[in-house]
Scaffold this active site. Structure first.
Site, PDB file in Angstrom:
ATOM      1  N   HIS A   1     -18.859  11.517 -40.168  1.00 39.55           N
ATOM      2  CA  HIS A   1     -19.044  12.859 -40.720  1.00 39.55           C
ATOM      3  C   HIS A   1     -17.793  13.702 -40.588  1.00 39.55           C
ATOM      4  O   HIS A   1     -17.548  14.593 -41.392  1.00 39.55           O
ATOM      5  CB  HIS A   1     -20.262  13.530 -40.076  1.00 39.55           C
TER       6      HIS A   1
ATOM      7  N   CYS B   1     -25.777   9.168 -53.168  1.00 40.23           N
ATOM      8  CA  CYS B   1     -24.855  10.064 -52.458  1.00 40.23           C
ATOM      9  C   CYS B   1     -24.080   9.192 -51.472  1.00 40.23           C
ATOM     10  O   CYS B   1     -24.104   7.984 -51.562  1.00 40.23           O
ATOM     11  CB  CYS B   1     -25.612  11.192 -51.772  1.00 40.23           C
TER      12      CYS B   1
ATOM     13  N   ASP C   1     -24.983   5.321 -44.686  1.00 39.96           N
ATOM     14  CA  ASP C   1     -25.839   4.686 -43.683  1.00 39.96           C
ATOM     15  C   ASP C   1     -26.373   3.346 -44.170  1.00 39.96           C
ATOM     16  O   ASP C   1     -26.532   2.421 -43.376  1.00 39.96           O
ATOM     17  CB  ASP C   1     -26.992   5.622 -43.294  1.00 39.96           C
TER      18      ASP C   1
HETATM   19  C1  PEP Z   1     -25.426   8.738 -46.333  1.00 38.09           C
HETATM   20  O1  PEP Z   1     -25.850   8.172 -45.324  1.00 38.09           O
HETATM   21  O2  PEP Z   1     -24.884   8.138 -47.286  1.00 38.09           O
HETATM   22  C2  PEP Z   1     -25.552  10.204 -46.467  1.00 38.09           C
HETATM   23  C3  PEP Z   1     -25.240  10.851 -47.558  1.00 38.09           C
HETATM   24  O3  PEP Z   1     -25.965  10.901 -45.377  1.00 38.09           O
HETATM   25  P1  PEP Z   1     -25.007  11.222 -44.154  1.00 38.09           P
HETATM   26  O4  PEP Z   1     -23.599  10.806 -44.523  1.00 38.09           O
HETATM   27  O5  PEP Z   1     -25.103  12.673 -43.886  1.00 38.09           O
HETATM   28  O6  PEP Z   1     -25.569  10.395 -43.052  1.00 38.09           O
HETATM   29 MG    MG Z   2     -27.160   9.197 -43.919  1.00 33.84          MG
END
Ligand code: PEP
Ligand code: MG
Length: 535
Positions: free
Chosen positions: A181, A487, A440
């Site tokens: 993150h 995403c 993830d």
């Molecule tokens: C992901 O896991 O791709 C996602 C968008 O959520 P985060 O990166 O906040 O875990």
């Molecule tokens: Mg995630």
């Protein structure tokens, strides 16, 4: 000129003096195992917090007997907390939390109802101590001068809350990973980032002037004179807004949504031409607070985001704490493997009171805009059902209270675990939409830690197992006529755009800065594999 190599993680080139953080809060503001030197500091901070809380209680002691009782509790736990810090080598916040849990557990077993109810008072006193410890924790970034290149072992999202980003020219990390993150935030804020530097990071002298190149993954130690004329201060390119639809060469419109972590991100995304917000990472909003934000505070933020979307979709993801996003004030015991622990929906279902506050705030904000709610880290239908049941409970409460909300608020799931891909059809029968979280999904599908730079090559979202998962989840959604989007960082990677479209993906959610670039890229792509289009 000495060049140190690492892994490129956020584009741009800039120059600055290094600002080294020796003991970054790698495991959050709590749960650290301080060295013998910092144990003294933890004890001092705890004693200071005790004195502060004690003085405040003394001022109120004549008002009610309860304050005298709180003073007694404070006295009772003081020595135990100090021995815990010394014996278990934990930080003060963790020690207070653990003593609180242990003491409450003892009282909970007592037969006498009065004594059993004392656990509320113990929790109250411990909360006051934790509050003080968080509020008076020194901000190690407070003295960072302008144009700094921050050097640290690793950073957590909670660190980024403390950093004044206007002073940050770049970040270089011993560890870290591209899909962490922190890396996502660096890209969102156009801060060059090089990570996975390893032991070579110790070769950078404390008073060095360096050039950081986030595209090549290089840190160059240079002389002041050589860099000033040649390196722009912040060489990251910003692109103009692009509000036109993104239509492929064969005429398919692909919606481009944004991943946001704040109201500012939402505003930026919409002004750059986003079709809406695909993921509002609410944990970043929680990280700005010193305790769980109440319903009023959350409502104010969500309604402001809904207004900023001007009728476009706003997807509010419920709290995804845990993993590399711990909340310093959350009552979670230190976990051996936090990424496999009480993360995302698991935390929310284990803390229904906290979860319901968020659901009520989201429901209230839904009255205004095109709001959707989404649950993170779902692995079973039971989890989805329980979350939905709590959502229904909140609806009934609001209805009884005469508070307005959108009764047809759509609820969706993040498809980001292997389990959710395998039973995607089951979810598609119940949920209103999917958002495929490739960060993830890659981590859990390939069993590689998304935060480990040594696994960087293994953490490959182009692995056929990940691509097949994206394709299957997208197909499940289409079969049951629900929306799905992708995403995660892969959606922002322009090298992945055509591949994702070929897998059937028609909605992407990316970092706000990337919206105009992605729209441009989509217009160069073809959606259908077999087509006879002529242009
Ligand atoms: C992901 O896991 O791709 C996602 C968008 O959520 P985060 O990166 O906040 O875990
Ligand atoms: Mg995630």
């Amino acid at each position: 000129m000495k060049i140190i190599k690492g892994i490129p993680a956020s584009s741009g080139k800039s120059a600055g003096m290094i600002f080294r953080i020796k003991n970054s809060s790698e495991s959050g503001q709590t749960g650290n195992c301080p060295s013998s030197l910092s144990i003294d500091l933890e004890i001092k901070q705890f004693n200071d917090a005790c004195s502060f809380v004690k003085n405040r209680l003394l001022q109120h002691v004549d008002e009610s007997r309860i304050f005298a009782a709180h003073l007694e509790i404070l006295e009772d736990i003081t020595d135990r907390v100090i021995s815990k810090i010394e014996r278990d080598k934990v930080d003060a916040i963790s020690a207070v939390r653990e003593i609180c849990n242990e003491t409450c557990a003892l009282f909970a077993e007592m037969e006498d109802e009065y004594l059993r109810s004392r656990s509320d008072d113990i929790t109250d006193v411990c909360r006051q101590l934790i509050f003080e410890l968080i509020a008076h924790n020194e901000n190690p970034y407070a003295t960072m001068p302008a144009h700094s290149i921050l050097i640290a072992d690793n950073l957590l999202v909670s660190d980024t809350v403390l950093i004044d980003k206007s002073k940050l020219a770049g970040i270089a990390l011993r560890k870290g990973s591209k899909t962490s993150h922190v890396a996502i935030l660096a890209r969102d804020h156009a801060v060059p980032l090089v990570l996975g530097i390893g032991e070579a990071i110790d070769d950078i002298p404390d008073d060095a002037m360096v050039v950081i190149d986030g595209d090549k993954g290089e840190i160059s130690i240079v002389s002041y004179e050589s860099i000033i004329p040649s390196v722009p201060e912040q060489a990251t390119i910003e692109k103009k807004a692009d509000k036109a639809p993104a239509i492929t060469k064969d005429g398919v419109e692909v919606k481009v949504y944004a991943n946001a972590g704040s109201l500012a991100d939402v505003e930026k995304a919409i002004s750059l031409g986003a079709d809406g917000i695909g993921v509002l990472r609410t944990e970043f909003i929680f990280m700005q607070a010193t305790d769980f934000p109440d319903e009023a505070m959350q409502y104010a933020t969500y309604i402001a985001c809904a207004k900023a979307c001007r009728g476009k979709i706003l997807t509010i993801r419920t709290l995804d704490t845990g993993g590399d996003k711990p909340l310093p004030y959350a009552p979670v015991k230190k976990e051996e493997n936090p990424v496999f622990g009480l993360r995302g929906i698991r935390f929310s279902l284990a803390s229904p009171d906290i979860f319901k506050v968020q659901l009520r705030a989201i429901l209230r904000a839904s009255v205004l805009g095109n709001v959707r709610v989404m649950f993170p880290m779902i692995t079973s239908l039971a989890e989805y059902r329980t979350a939905s049941m709590l959502l229904e409970e909140c609806k009934s409460e609001l209805k009884n209270e005469g508070v307005a909300f959108d009764s047809s608020l759509r609820a969706g799931v993040m498809v980001e675990t292997p389990a959710s891909v395998i039973i995607a059809d089951d979810f598609a029968r119940h949920a209103s939409f999917f958002s495929i979280g490739v960060n993830d999904l890659t981590q859990y599908m390939l069993v590689v830690d998304r935060n480990n730079p040594y696994a960087e090559n293994a953490c490959d979202s182009f692995h056929s197992a990940v691509l097949k998962s994206i394709s299957e989840a997208t197909a499940s959604a289409a079969r049951y006529g629900i929306d799905s989007s992708v995403c995660g960082e892969m959606a922002s990677d322009l090298r992945a755009t055509e591949t994702l479209l070929k897998l059937g993906v028609r909605n992407l959610s990316v970092s706000p800065r990337q919206i105009p670039f992605l729209k441009e890229q989509i217009r160069k792509c073809v959606f259908y594999i077999d087509n006879n289009y002529k242009r």
